[in-house]
Design a protein around this motif. Structure first.
Motif, PDB file in Angstrom:
ATOM      1  N   ILE A  96     -10.605  -2.418 -64.766  1.00 48.60           N
ATOM      2  CA  ILE A  96      -9.534  -3.421 -64.704  1.00 48.60           C
ATOM      3  C   ILE A  96      -8.170  -2.818 -65.018  1.00 48.60           C
ATOM      4  O   ILE A  96      -7.195  -3.062 -64.290  1.00 48.60           O
ATOM      5  N   LYS A 100      -7.453  -0.977 -61.400  1.00 48.54           N
ATOM      6  CA  LYS A 100      -6.717  -2.097 -60.806  1.00 48.54           C
ATOM      7  C   LYS A 100      -5.221  -2.008 -61.069  1.00 48.54           C
ATOM      8  O   LYS A 100      -4.412  -1.979 -60.127  1.00 48.54           O
ATOM      9  N   LEU A 409      -6.099 -12.722 -64.283  1.00 46.68           N
ATOM     10  CA  LEU A 409      -6.638 -11.520 -63.642  1.00 46.68           C
ATOM     11  C   LEU A 409      -7.139 -11.839 -62.228  1.00 46.68           C
ATOM     12  O   LEU A 409      -6.862 -11.097 -61.275  1.00 46.68           O
ATOM     13  N   SER A 413      -5.515 -10.592 -58.636  1.00 44.32           N
ATOM     14  CA  SER A 413      -6.347  -9.853 -57.687  1.00 44.32           C
ATOM     15  C   SER A 413      -6.283 -10.490 -56.305  1.00 44.32           C
ATOM     16  O   SER A 413      -6.201  -9.787 -55.287  1.00 44.32           O
ATOM     17  N   VAL A 438     -13.959  -4.394 -58.852  1.00 41.47           N
ATOM     18  CA  VAL A 438     -13.068  -5.098 -59.782  1.00 41.47           C
ATOM     19  C   VAL A 438     -13.280  -6.608 -59.739  1.00 41.47           C
ATOM     20  O   VAL A 438     -13.433  -7.264 -60.773  1.00 41.47           O
ATOM     21  N   GLU A 442     -14.326  -9.281 -62.764  1.00 40.32           N
ATOM     22  CA  GLU A 442     -13.400 -10.324 -63.210  1.00 40.32           C
ATOM     23  C   GLU A 442     -14.015 -11.710 -63.068  1.00 40.32           C
ATOM     24  O   GLU A 442     -13.786 -12.591 -63.911  1.00 40.32           O
TER      25      GLU A 442
END
Length: 679
Positions: A96, A100, A409, A413, A438, A442
């Protein structure tokens, strides 16, 4: 709201609707070489440690303690479970934060500015179709609202967790936890007017020391129990989730605490730049966090009883008091990340038309991104202090933590994937790889935190809901009132042509009318002609246009049009340096502003002075008169279900920041004219 026209009148009503600030987005403009992307020196790296990584850097204080205490100690501190928990933590940080945010999302900056709304502004220039723009904007609004929910909880839980370290020195110090926390938070919010640059310079060395101390605390325990290094393998995390699926699912609600502040990392990007943020994370923060989490795991393997407070028990008893002092300092700094992030997000929301105009103070002469918003600062302070007094412990607040973070989050994304597909031309395989690596993690973190909904998770959702209602109410009300305002104002070119047919006295001097709409005449200008029968010999209409980029260089900022030629049937307006003298003394100056630029009208006119002189207007900024258009809003009787939104919009409108201050206009030469409107 359904606006109804009322009889125009003149006056000096200050608490009224206006729209001189911005208008439709202009085409993108070239960034200048001062963009934050290029900053990566040691000062910026250390400064970013003090502002950007404070939150995520203090997670070791409470994350592991919460993990072992969740659901009445559902996960026992056995070796397999410890390896699984540490593996979950390290791979969550890797996927993350590192993959990310640090490696991908920070590359999707908007000319150096970060945050979910900066990404929305960037996408609004790239997406074609009204539906796509509306969907992206709605996702951005929801993500920004959740960020505010997180911003209220983070300072409270961070400072409380450090103050609770007093009990490790003596259980009798428990009554001091709340007063000490309140005092620390009061000091933190009191220093915000000094600016993130100065705060970062003060906090940066402290956080550098904090990360080094955490690494030093972890290393001896790792060396004493080197088998903890097996948890670097992701198979331990998978094994834990397969062996104890329910317990591991609940455990994810604590694992998310290790990545709190990741979204602030992106929101704070404009304060120090992507290069400094990446360097600080990869060279300092990530290695230190990995070592301290490994050290906590090794400590629990050696002495399972230390699971009740694994961080402070890393240190020898003689060093626990100095460690407590350093931890308190670090948690103060941890709160800085979300506070400065809230300033950035709010300013972007204002420039995107999602919130009413607030007072924005620049705290740096060189960096546009370093700002201070008094209203946001003290609203956060009130919310944070309320949580400290009501919950009074980090363990109770942990139940309220996580839902807003994981929601943000997921939304970031989603918007990032739209950006990657639209701008970077990512194909299905890259998107699928991101979702698997990812997105799935999440989703699991978000699902795990939904179980907290009834035990405190509702709190950040309540804050986010309030902010979202404010945004939607303001956006809809502003759009409807602006539409009615355009109907009240007269079409610009016919109005200019009609000046030769009306008995209007042209008085000496220059009048400046800020006005966002290129199609209509400013309401104040209409009132000068209609009610006063007078108009200055030289008239400059100033139109501030959102460029949907953070900063517009001076050489690309100004465009001058001769409205006399356009009204007389000539060209639609001469741009830049090809302006010819105006026949009627009326010109328009279009100023393209980025969402980190100050809407300083006198300064913009100074930039346009040469072009105005070519148009026949010799500008003396010390003698110019400024006329602000005002539309005094009056409530009308509506259906009871809508009445609260009407009152809310009017309250937001009434309490906007003063335009004279926002546009840097001289108060003694600023005149307000307008009409009244029922809404």
């Amino acid at each position: 709201m359904s606006p109804t026209r009322r009889t125009p009148r003149t006056g000096t009503r200050h608490k009224a609707h206006d729209s001189e600030g911005t208008a439709a987005a202009a085409p993108g403009t070239a960034p200048d070489d001062r963009t934050a992307r290029g900053r990566g020196g040691s000062a910026a790296v250390i400064g970013s440690l003090g502002v950007v990584f404070g939150d995520i850097g203090t997670s070791p204080l409470y994350a592991m303690r919460t993990a072992f205490s969740m659901d009445h100690n559902a996960v026992a501190p056995t070796p397999a479970n410890v390896y699984g928990i540490i593996s979950l933590v390290l791979w969550t940080l890797t996927l993350i934060v590192t993959v990310k945010y640090v490696l991908l999302v920070t590359r999707a900056d908007n000319d150096g500015q970060g945050g979910i709304l900066a990404l929305v502004a960037l996408l609004r220039r790239r997406i074609t179709g009204r539906r796509g723009v509306l969907v992206v904007t709605a996702l951005g609004m929801l993500g920004a609202a959740l960020f505010y929910g997180d911003s209220v909880i983070t300072p409270a839980i961070s400072v409380l967790s450090a103050a609770e370290g007093l009990t490790t020195l003596s259980p009798g110090l428990q009554p001091l936890v709340v007063p000490v926390s309140a005092g620390i938070l009061a000091l933190l919010f009191a220093v915000q007017p000094f600016g993130t640059g100065k705060v970062g310079r003060a906090f940066g060395p402290v956080m550098l020391g904090w990360f080094l101390v955490m690494a030093a605390l972890g290393v001896p325990h790792v060396l004493a129990h080197p088998e903890i290094l097996m948890s670097l393998s992701p198979h331990w995390a998978v094994e834990l989730m397969l062996r104890q699926p329910f317990a591991a699912f609940v455990l994810l609600g604590a694992v998310v605490l290790t990545v709190t502040g990741a979204e602030a990392l992106y929101a704070d990007l404009g304060h120090f730049g992507a290069r400094a943020v990446r360097t600080a994370w990869l060279a300092v923060a990530l290695p230190a966090l990995a070592l301290v989490y490994l050290g906590q795991g090794a400590s629990v393997l050696t002495a399972p009883a230390s699971a009740s407070d694994p961080f402070f028990r890393l240190a020898p008893s003689a060093l626990q008091a100095p460690l407590l002092v350093l931890a308190m300092a670090a948690t103060v700094i941890a709160s800085q990340a979300v506070i400065s992030g809230a300033f950035s997000v709010t300013r972007q929301a204002i420039r995107l038309g999602l919130l009413p105009r607030l007072t924005v103070r620049h705290t740096s002469a060189r960096e546009e991104g370093q700002i201070y918003l008094p209203t946001v600062n003290w609203a956060l302070f009130a919310g944070v202090m309320s949580l400290v007094l009501v919950f009074s412990s980090s363990e109770r607040l942990a139940g309220a933590y996580g839902l807003a973070v994981t929601g943000t989050l997921l939304l970031e994304s989603a918007i990032f994937l739209v950006f990657a597909h639209t701008v970077w031309r990512w194909g299905p395989w890259r998107i699928a790889a991101y979702v698997c690596a990812v997105g799935l993690l999440e989703c699991l973190l978000f699902a795990a935190n939904t179980v907290k909904l009834l035990v405190g998770g509702w709190l950040p959702l309540l804050v986010a809901g309030i902010v979202l209602v404010l945004m939607v109410t303001w956006r809809r009300g502003y759009e409807r009132v602006s539409a009615e305002r355009r109907r009240i104002e007269r079409p610009l070119l016919p109005f200019i042509r009609g000046l030769s047919e009306e008995p209007v006295l042209r008085t000496p001097g220059t009048a400046v009318f800020p006005h966002p709409d290129a199609r209509t005449a400013p309401l104040a200008m209409v009132q000068c002609v209609r009610s006063l029968r007078a108009l200055h010999a030289h008239v400059v209409l100033v139109r501030l246009v959102d460029a949907n980029v953070p900063h517009v260089p001076a050489e690309h900022r100004i465009r001058v049009e001769d409205l006399g030629r356009a009204a007389g049937g000539g060209a639609a307006g001469s741009a830049h340096r090809s302006v010819t003298p105006s026949r009627c003394g009326i010109v328009r100056v279009t100023v393209s502003v980025g969402f980190t630029d100050s809407p300083d009208i006198p300064r913009s006119l100074a930039l346009a002075a040469r072009q105005l002189e070519e148009a026949g207007i010799a500008l003396d900024l010390d003698e110019v008169r400024y006329f602000l258009s005002v539309l005094a809003l009056q409530p009308r009787r509506t259906h009871r279900l809508r009445e609260w939104r009407q009152k809310l919009f009017l309250a937001l409108e009434k309490n906007q920041a003063d335009r004279t201050e926002a546009f840097r206009l001289p108060p003694d030469r600023t005149i307000v004219l307008g009409s009244e409107l029922e809404v």
